[in-house]
Write an enzyme that holds these catalytic residues in place. Structure first.
Site, PDB file in Angstrom:
ATOM      1  N   CYS A 107       0.803  -1.221   0.000  1.00 10.31           N
ATOM      2  CA  CYS A 107       0.000   0.000   0.000  1.00 10.31           C
ATOM      3  C   CYS A 107       0.840   1.277   0.000  1.00 10.31           C
ATOM      4  CB  CYS A 107      -0.950   0.004   1.194  1.00 10.31           C
ATOM      5  SG  CYS A 107      -2.185  -1.315   1.121  1.00 10.31           S
ATOM      6  N   HIS A 137      -2.898   7.319   2.503  1.00 13.53           N
ATOM      7  CA  HIS A 137      -3.399   6.031   2.022  1.00 13.53           C
ATOM      8  C   HIS A 137      -4.723   5.732   2.716  1.00 13.53           C
ATOM      9  CE1 HIS A 137      -3.942   1.832   1.441  1.00 13.53           C
ATOM     10  NE2 HIS A 137      -3.544   1.494   2.658  1.00 13.53           N
ATOM     11  N   ASN A 194     -10.425   0.347   0.684  1.00 13.68           N
ATOM     12  CA  ASN A 194      -8.969   0.427   0.590  1.00 13.68           C
ATOM     13  C   ASN A 194      -8.545  -0.226  -0.721  1.00 13.68           C
ATOM     14  OD1 ASN A 194      -6.197  -0.018   0.777  1.00 13.68           O
ATOM     15  ND2 ASN A 194      -6.250  -0.686   2.909  1.00 13.68           N
TER      16      ASN A 194
END
Length: 346
Positions: free
Chosen positions: A118, A257, A287
């Site tokens: 990520c 993020h 996500n």
């Protein structure tokens, strides 16, 4: 005769774009087949829905769509380098980026994948910045794309609630360090002792896939990850701000993020960045891994939530463990296309 010293080159944001699959999976849909509920998911993650790729689509298909949007938005439609941040490549070998470059009409461009989970998009931005500064590239297409629906187990209610599929991209051009859009004050870090906190256990050289019992599904220790994420994101953001000589109060827009709304709010609070400056879109698309930062940027820009001259802080954390941050002053860009229509998830 004194030698001629070339002026420093910076990577300057010149275009952005994003794409998410059409299929929307709501919390209620998950609750209909798993031991969960809309309230349980929203309270713990802040997510109301996520997007899931069509079975016929691979990560490259999402990356091509986002990359094409960013190239078009940049006005030039070209790049000499393509970087793809992903943890879900089309194949273990070869890398997916060359295929994406070829399908975008950029055959011959340097192209490679970056695997920092990520945090991959921020790592890719730093890599592109280095290539441009060194004169090895003039125009770089940076894409973050992931299809977590391919690696999350079908009965894994926790991770199914969190992750979605998508792709986001930016075009960076060579420019002046003082001009709006120039990326600066990078901070990158890792801690391999936490490698088992976020992992796909099998499929690599240590644990090859050798039979039906191989564990090829994504696994994450949520509570431990939460603690590490808040700490590392906060420390990294502070390091970037210190390098730029800025205070948290001078950050106009904070784009982290999109991991979990509680994490994002905790980091903003620990930094001292006002809550109304936090950019989030995970309530609609979840996500999306390496795609989350560029998708959040593309979404906010398309809806007029990023203004030229604003100081923007980017921040990401992922498996590895790996993390990174950087800063830029938002440039004046043409109106950008919406990566997806906004919808109510209340």
């Amino acid at each position: 005769m004194n030698p001629v010293i070339p002026a420093p080159r910076a990577a300057v944001l010149a275009g952005l774009g994003g794409w998410v699959p059409e299929r929307v999976v709501t919390n209620d849909e998950l609750a209909a087949r798993l031991d969960t509920s809309d309230g349980w998911i929203r309270t713990r993650t802040g997510i109301g829905s996520r997007r899931v790729a069509d079975p016929a689509d691979a990560t490259s298909d999402l990356a091509v769509r986002a990359g094409a949007a960013a190239l078009d938005h940049s006005g030039a439609g070209q790049a000499d380098t393509v970087l793809l941040a992903t943890v879900t490549p089309d194949h273990p070998c070869p890398a997916t980026a060359p295929d994406v470059a070829d399908r975008l009409g950029l055959s011959g461009a340097a192209a490679f994948d970056i695997g920092a989970v990520c945090a991959g998009f921020v790592y890719a931005l730093a890599t592109a910045t280095g290539l441009i500064a060194a004169g090895a590239a003039d125009r770089v297409l940076v894409i973050g794309a992931d299809t977590y629906s391919r690696i999350v187990g079908p009965e894994d209610r926790g991770n199914l609630a969190i992750f979605g599929d998508g792709a986001g991209a930016v075009v960076l051009r060579a420019g002046d360090p003082d001009e709006p859009g120039a990326l600066a004050a990078f901070d990158l870090g890792s801690d391999g002792s936490g490698r088992e906190l976020i992992t796909v256990p099998a499929g690599g050289s240590r644990r090859p896939v050798t039979g039906p019992g191989a564990d090829v599904h994504f696994a994450m220790r949520g509570r431990e990850v939460y603690r590490h994420a808040v700490t590392r994101l906060t420390e990294s953001a502070r390091a970037s701000l210190d390098a730029a000589g800025l205070l948290p109060s001078e950050v106009d827009r904070f784009v982290p993020h999109q991991a979990n709304l509680r994490i994002l709010r905790s980091v903003a609070d620990d930094l001292g960045v006002p809550a109304d400056r936090l950019v989030t879109n995970l309530h609609e698309i979840g996500n999306t891994g390496a795609a989350s930062v560029p998708l959040a940027l593309a979404d906010a820009a398309a809806h007029g939530e990023l203004t030229a001259g604003e100081t923007v802080l980017l921040n990401a954390f992922g498996g590895g463990l790996a993390w990174g941050s950087c800063l830029l002053r938002w440039p004046k860009l043409p109106s950008s296309p919406r990566p997806y229509p906004r919808r109510s998830t209340t």
